[in-house]
Design a protein around this motif. Structure first.
Motif, PDB file in Angstrom:
ATOM      1  N   TYR A  71       0.835  -1.211   0.000  1.00 15.87           N
ATOM      2  CA  TYR A  71       0.000   0.000   0.000  1.00 15.87           C
ATOM      3  C   TYR A  71       0.865   1.255   0.000  1.00 15.87           C
ATOM      4  O   TYR A  71       0.490   2.287  -0.536  1.00 15.87           O
ATOM      5  CB  TYR A  71      -0.916   0.018   1.223  1.00 15.87           C
ATOM      6  CG  TYR A  71      -1.978  -1.047   1.210  1.00 15.87           C
ATOM      7  CD1 TYR A  71      -2.952  -1.060   0.231  1.00 15.87           C
ATOM      8  CD2 TYR A  71      -2.009  -2.047   2.172  1.00 15.87           C
ATOM      9  CE1 TYR A  71      -3.937  -2.043   0.208  1.00 15.87           C
ATOM     10  CE2 TYR A  71      -2.972  -3.027   2.173  1.00 15.87           C
ATOM     11  CZ  TYR A  71      -3.941  -3.026   1.193  1.00 15.87           C
ATOM     12  OH  TYR A  71      -4.897  -4.004   1.171  1.00 15.87           O
ATOM     13  N   LEU A  76      -1.169   5.217  -4.983  1.00 18.92           N
ATOM     14  CA  LEU A  76      -2.618   4.998  -5.006  1.00 18.92           C
ATOM     15  C   LEU A  76      -3.343   6.107  -5.753  1.00 18.92           C
ATOM     16  O   LEU A  76      -4.376   5.878  -6.378  1.00 18.92           O
ATOM     17  CB  LEU A  76      -3.147   4.898  -3.569  1.00 18.92           C
ATOM     18  CG  LEU A  76      -2.558   3.758  -2.737  1.00 18.92           C
ATOM     19  CD1 LEU A  76      -3.052   3.841  -1.305  1.00 18.92           C
ATOM     20  CD2 LEU A  76      -2.917   2.403  -3.342  1.00 18.92           C
ATOM     21  N   LEU A  80      -6.259   4.971  -8.400  1.00 23.28           N
ATOM     22  CA  LEU A  80      -7.652   5.080  -7.979  1.00 23.28           C
ATOM     23  C   LEU A  80      -8.086   6.537  -7.987  1.00 23.28           C
ATOM     24  O   LEU A  80      -7.257   7.446  -8.017  1.00 23.28           O
ATOM     25  CB  LEU A  80      -7.820   4.507  -6.565  1.00 23.28           C
ATOM     26  CG  LEU A  80      -7.457   3.036  -6.378  1.00 23.28           C
ATOM     27  CD1 LEU A  80      -7.425   2.701  -4.892  1.00 23.28           C
ATOM     28  CD2 LEU A  80      -8.455   2.140  -7.098  1.00 23.28           C
ATOM     29  N   SER A  81      -9.399   6.715  -7.924  1.00 22.99           N
ATOM     30  CA  SER A  81      -9.918   8.080  -7.844  1.00 22.99           C
ATOM     31  C   SER A  81      -9.470   8.709  -6.524  1.00 22.99           C
ATOM     32  O   SER A  81      -9.172   7.991  -5.560  1.00 22.99           O
ATOM     33  CB  SER A  81     -11.440   8.063  -7.915  1.00 22.99           C
ATOM     34  OG  SER A  81     -11.958   7.458  -6.751  1.00 22.99           O
ATOM     35  N   ARG A  83     -11.074  10.013  -4.152  1.00 32.25           N
ATOM     36  CA  ARG A  83     -11.859   9.621  -2.975  1.00 32.25           C
ATOM     37  C   ARG A  83     -11.487   8.213  -2.527  1.00 32.25           C
ATOM     38  O   ARG A  83     -11.249   7.968  -1.337  1.00 32.25           O
ATOM     39  CB  ARG A  83     -13.358   9.689  -3.290  1.00 32.25           C
ATOM     40  CG  ARG A  83     -14.176   9.210  -2.102  1.00 32.25           C
ATOM     41  CD  ARG A  83     -15.586   9.660  -2.122  1.00 32.25           C
ATOM     42  NE  ARG A  83     -16.396   8.929  -3.079  1.00 32.25           N
ATOM     43  CZ  ARG A  83     -17.719   8.796  -2.977  1.00 32.25           C
ATOM     44  NH1 ARG A  83     -18.343   9.348  -1.964  1.00 32.25           N
ATOM     45  NH2 ARG A  83     -18.399   8.149  -3.886  1.00 32.25           N
ATOM     46  N   LEU A  84     -11.389   7.294  -3.470  1.00 36.52           N
ATOM     47  CA  LEU A  84     -11.041   5.920  -3.091  1.00 36.52           C
ATOM     48  C   LEU A  84      -9.626   5.855  -2.528  1.00 36.52           C
ATOM     49  O   LEU A  84      -9.362   5.165  -1.539  1.00 36.52           O
ATOM     50  CB  LEU A  84     -11.152   5.007  -4.303  1.00 36.52           C
ATOM     51  CG  LEU A  84     -12.550   4.511  -4.665  1.00 36.52           C
ATOM     52  CD1 LEU A  84     -12.474   3.576  -5.855  1.00 36.52           C
ATOM     53  CD2 LEU A  84     -13.191   3.805  -3.491  1.00 36.52           C
ATOM     54  N   LEU A  87      -9.696   7.075   0.997  1.00 36.87           N
ATOM     55  CA  LEU A  87     -10.268   6.096   1.937  1.00 36.87           C
ATOM     56  C   LEU A  87      -9.285   4.959   2.197  1.00 36.87           C
ATOM     57  O   LEU A  87      -9.153   4.483   3.332  1.00 36.87           O
ATOM     58  CB  LEU A  87     -11.576   5.522   1.365  1.00 36.87           C
ATOM     59  CG  LEU A  87     -12.753   6.492   1.288  1.00 36.87           C
ATOM     60  CD1 LEU A  87     -13.911   5.865   0.521  1.00 36.87           C
ATOM     61  CD2 LEU A  87     -13.213   6.870   2.690  1.00 36.87           C
ATOM     62  N   LEU A  88      -8.619   4.541   1.145  1.00 38.58           N
ATOM     63  CA  LEU A  88      -7.670   3.435   1.295  1.00 38.58           C
ATOM     64  C   LEU A  88      -6.469   3.862   2.144  1.00 38.58           C
ATOM     65  O   LEU A  88      -6.028   3.130   3.042  1.00 38.58           O
ATOM     66  CB  LEU A  88      -7.214   2.972  -0.093  1.00 38.58           C
ATOM     67  CG  LEU A  88      -6.366   1.709  -0.152  1.00 38.58           C
ATOM     68  CD1 LEU A  88      -7.062   0.545   0.539  1.00 38.58           C
ATOM     69  CD2 LEU A  88      -6.042   1.349  -1.597  1.00 38.58           C
ATOM     70  N   GLN A  91      -6.986   3.891   5.955  1.00 37.58           N
ATOM     71  CA  GLN A  91      -7.025   2.632   6.710  1.00 37.58           C
ATOM     72  C   GLN A  91      -5.751   1.817   6.621  1.00 37.58           C
ATOM     73  O   GLN A  91      -5.513   0.957   7.458  1.00 37.58           O
ATOM     74  CB  GLN A  91      -8.185   1.771   6.211  1.00 37.58           C
ATOM     75  CG  GLN A  91      -9.524   2.307   6.633  1.00 37.58           C
ATOM     76  CD  GLN A  91     -10.563   1.196   6.684  1.00 37.58           C
ATOM     77  OE1 GLN A  91     -10.320   0.129   7.225  1.00 37.58           O
ATOM     78  NE2 GLN A  91     -11.708   1.459   6.115  1.00 37.58           N
TER      79      GLN A  91
END
Lengths: 576, 214
Positions: A71, A76, A80-81, A83-84, A87-88, A91
């Motif tokens: 990760y 990222l 990814l968008s 927002r995603l 969020l990723l 976490q």
């Protein structure tokens, strides 16, 4: 609701949770706030209000961590968008903090629910009837971690204006006042360290001003560079820097070295001259390095003392060198008043005595060393210190190491002897009053307390005795590694600004259990802004933004009730 | 009631899921990722997610495919009168007992020939909005299923329903739960999020198109 959401539920000022740790090592916490909201050195509290204990410590390290390294390694945001990706990241990527587990204390009543009970409990902590104790256990897993609040700081470090608590600075993040207990500070010798230009002198002024204002301790300052007594101009900013004399005109006595001494163009309150009869061979031996004395010096000095007792210095000074007169047989022989003649009479090697005489010429010619001083300035200094006044001895034009070492050591020896006698009288049941505690502030301390000299000076004796005879040192230095280890280990409180040299950092942290954790912190202090306080005078190490030595400081110190300082906390009603 | 659309009857079942059948001409209603329910009695309903739709062949279809021409009558007859049902696999997600939604597996599976209904938007909102989205773990359990696509399809349906019901935050909370459940499985999570990203892109494109059309 996810775990993340639950953990993000506002819980006052929580910054993370405890995830691991041990008593031997530090605690680990997972932060629930972005890493930039927390800094190294932050004072944090672990544990909830309902827990059995609250734990207090410092953040000593911050690490970027990932739930899975992939990760962190994957960009990222490109895959990814926004927002995603956000969020990723929330976490799977996080910051962990290493926290020293220094003190623990039972939580008191809730200040909002029970203000009276809290105030009673708070006072009992300040009076040390319920003191914080060294951490003997660890917080629970997932115990909340938060930045210390103003009341936490006040509980551990004391409340400004109460008892002997003196604000030395503020916490880094939230600017909560951090105090030092002045009574405790002077119970053992203390040190102020920092590389050149890190604000050491300003910090020293702040502490000295606090001690003078507190008025429980007499202060004697050996002001080698004429910084502390008279007003000055800051070398870096060009601004006017008030001296202690100007702010405490009746409490501070300025003493100049030498009969005609002036300090920055002004006359001192009185001058100090050293009587030749006060000089001992030990005072001279202390200058072995400065005067390049030989190994034979001690023998010669012993012979001088044996010959002339208390007047050895005067007598030796009067002797002539290379003085010969014709003898009965017409041959040249040493003149009766010559060094050579005296040496032969006592069985000392003539050339060794001649060499010593030559090397002592710097002392013989020192204008402040006289056979008969005009006044007994030493006694006057002692009287001043007795009478609640404080003395700044300015060296004026005598700024050489020789002058500083010689005069400061000689005076300290004499003053300590007086305090030792008074202490013995007091403890001997003679009805003598208790001596007033005395702090002797010494600049360039490594010159007096280095490995070679430490065993010979009065300063190392004082440092080792702690407060046995009511005399302690406040040593100020930029090279603590040059100070003898044994002296460093005896220092109770250490206050240090930025240090670059690893040896100096190691020296300041000598004898501390958590030195590994504090080492990096010390190397990254903000020069002129941040200092690390640790040792006897403070319950636990802490990094603070040191108080500025400016008009605001003087206003707060001398007129605390009209202070412009305002602390905005929810505990304003409780007088925090 | 008109909004209670029956889409078939149960063929076989087990605790973790069931298969129901419908006629070929009913195939327009059930879709991959749709939430369905089985009404067991007045107090007990089982909810599940369609994860598989299979159209089996038979001898007649094989013959017709290999014939040179396919008459329209034969085509219509096969669609309307064929005796081999379309088999639709459903993953059990939870149940409702006396009006209370539970995201645990149902205590007992549905029985043969029980009626299967498509969930209405209100039922979808009620089931997906209850509790802490625990039902998502059932979707992620069986890695043999097309988990990424199934989740994406379900999230799209539920997002639209929840948004229409005034709960647009549901979607983000669901994504957080999916991430929490799958963060130990990097490849699967990235595939799931990739599929969800497709949803987002599709919605953005649709919004842009709607904007252009006024």
């Amino acid at each position: 609701m996810t775990d993340q959401q639950r953990s993000n539920t506002p819980k006052t000022d929580q910054i993370g949770i405890i995830t691991g740790g041990s008593l031997k090592n530090n605690l680990q916490a997972r932060l629930t706030v972005p890493s930039h909201e927390v800094q190294e050195g932050a004072f944090v509290v672990a544990g909830g209000e309902k827990d059995r204990w609250l734990f207090y410590g410092l953040i000593t390290d911050l690490r970027l961590e990932a739930h899975d390294p992939r990760y962190a390694q994957e960009d990222l945001g490109r895959r990814l968008s926004p927002r995603l990706a956000g969020l990723l990241r929330a976490q799977t990527l996080y910051t962990s903090a290493e926290i020293t587990n220094t003190l623990m204390m039972e939580p008191g009543p809730d200040p909002l629910e029970d203000p009276e009970g809290y105030e009673t409990w708070f006072q009992s902590v300040l009076t040390e009837s319920v003191p914080p104790q060294p951490a003997k256990t660890v917080p629970l897993h997932h115990a909340p971690v938060r930045l210390a609040r103003a009341e936490d700081i006040a509980l551990i470090f004391g409340k400004e204006g109460e008892k002997a608590f003196f604000r030395l600075g503020d916490t880094l993040e939230q600017g909560h006042p951090v105090c030092v207990n002045l009574d405790r500070l002077v119970q053992r010798s203390a040190g102020i360290f920092g590389a050149t230009g890190t604000g050491k002198s300003f910090l020293t002024r702040v502490i000295l001003a606090g001690l003078i204002q507190h008025d429980k301790t007499a202060v004697l300052i050996f002001d080698m560079h004429n910084e502390y007594g008279p007003d000055d101009i800051a070398s870096d900013t060009g601004l006017h820097v008030p001296g202690l004399k100007g702010k405490f005109p009746t409490k501070v006595r300025m003493v100049g070295l030498g009969r005609n001494a002036t300090i920055r163009g002004a006359r001192p309150d009185y001058t100090l001259e050293v009587a030749e009869a006060d000089i001992t061979p030990e005072d001279v031996l202390l200058l072995a390095q400065e005067l390049n004395l030989r190994d034979t010096t001690a023998t010669t000095l012993d012979a001088l003392r044996a010959s002339f007792h208390g007047t050895w210095f005067s007598e030796f000074k009067k002797m002539r060198t290379n003085a010969f007169v014709p003898g009965d047989d017409g041959k040249l022989e040493p003149a009766p008043d010559s060094v050579q003649a005296w040496a032969e009479s006592v069985g000392v090697h003539g050339s060794a005595a001649e060499a010593l005489h030559s090397k002592l010429r710097r002392l013989f010619n020192a204008p402040y060393i006289v056979e008969q001083p005009a006044a007994n300035a030493l006694q006057q200094m002692i009287d001043n210190l007795d009478n609640g006044q404080h003395v700044v001895l300015s060296f004026g034009d005598y700024e050489t190491d020789l002058d500083y070492l010689f005069v400061s050591n000689l005076l300290t020896r004499r003053i300590r002897e007086v305090w030792e006698k008074r202490t013995n009288d007091f403890r001997g049941g003679k009805g003598a009053p208790e001596p007033r505690p005395l702090v002797i502030a010494v600049e360039e301390a490594h010159k007096l307390l280095n490995r070679e000299m430490a065993s010979q000076t009065s300063f190392s004796t004082i440092a080792r005795e702690m407060r046995k005879y009511y005399v302690t040192l406040l040593i100020i230095d930029q090279r603590p590694s040059q100070i003898y280890d044994e002296v460093m280990s005896q220092l109770g409180t250490r206050i240090t600004g930025w240090l670059g040299d690893s040896d100096d950092i190691a020296a300041v942290l000598t004898g501390l259990a958590s030195r590994d954790a504090l080492r990096g912190m010390l190397a990254r202090l903000q020069p002129k802004e941040e200092v690390l306080m640790l040792g006897w005078g403070v319950p636990m190490p802490i990094v603070i933004r040191s108080r500025r030595y400016d008009n605001v400081f003087w206003e707060e110190l001398l007129q605390p009730k009209t202070s412009s300082r305002k602390t905005n906390t929810v505990f304003d009603g409780l007088d925090f | 009631m008109a909004d209670h659309i029956e889409i078939g009857r149960l063929l076989r079942s087990e605790t973790t899921g069931f298969v129901f059948g419908c006629k070929l001409d009913q195939i327009d209603s059930p879709s991959f990722g749709a939430l369905v329910r089985v009404r067991m009695d007045d107090h007990y309903q089982i909810f599940g997610l369609i994860y598989d739709i299979q159209v089996q062949d038979d001898g007649l279809v094989r013959q017709l495919i290999t014939s040179d021409t396919l008459a329209n009558e034969a085509w219509l007859d096969t669609r309307g009168n064929r005796t081999v049902p379309v088999e639709i696999g459903v993953l059990a997600l939870g149940y409702m007992l006396d009006g209370q939604v539970s995201h645990l597996l149902p205590p007992r599976p549905p029985l043969s020939l029980d009626e299967i209904f498509l969930c209405t938007p209100a039922e979808i909102a009620a089931f997906t909005g209850a509790g802490r989205m625990g039902y998502l773990r059932h979707v992620l359990r069986d890695q043999d299923k097309p988990v990424e696509e199934l989740l994406a399809a379900h999230l799209k349906q539920a997002r639209d329903v929840q948004s229409a019901a005034g709960n647009p935050a549901w979607f983000e909370a669901a994504l957080e739960e999916v991430i929490a459940l799958l963060k130990d499985d990097y490849p699967t999570l990235m595939r799931v999020l990739g599929a969800v990203d497709e949803l987002e892109l599709a919605r953005d494109r649709q919004s842009e198109l709607n904007g252009r059309l006024g």
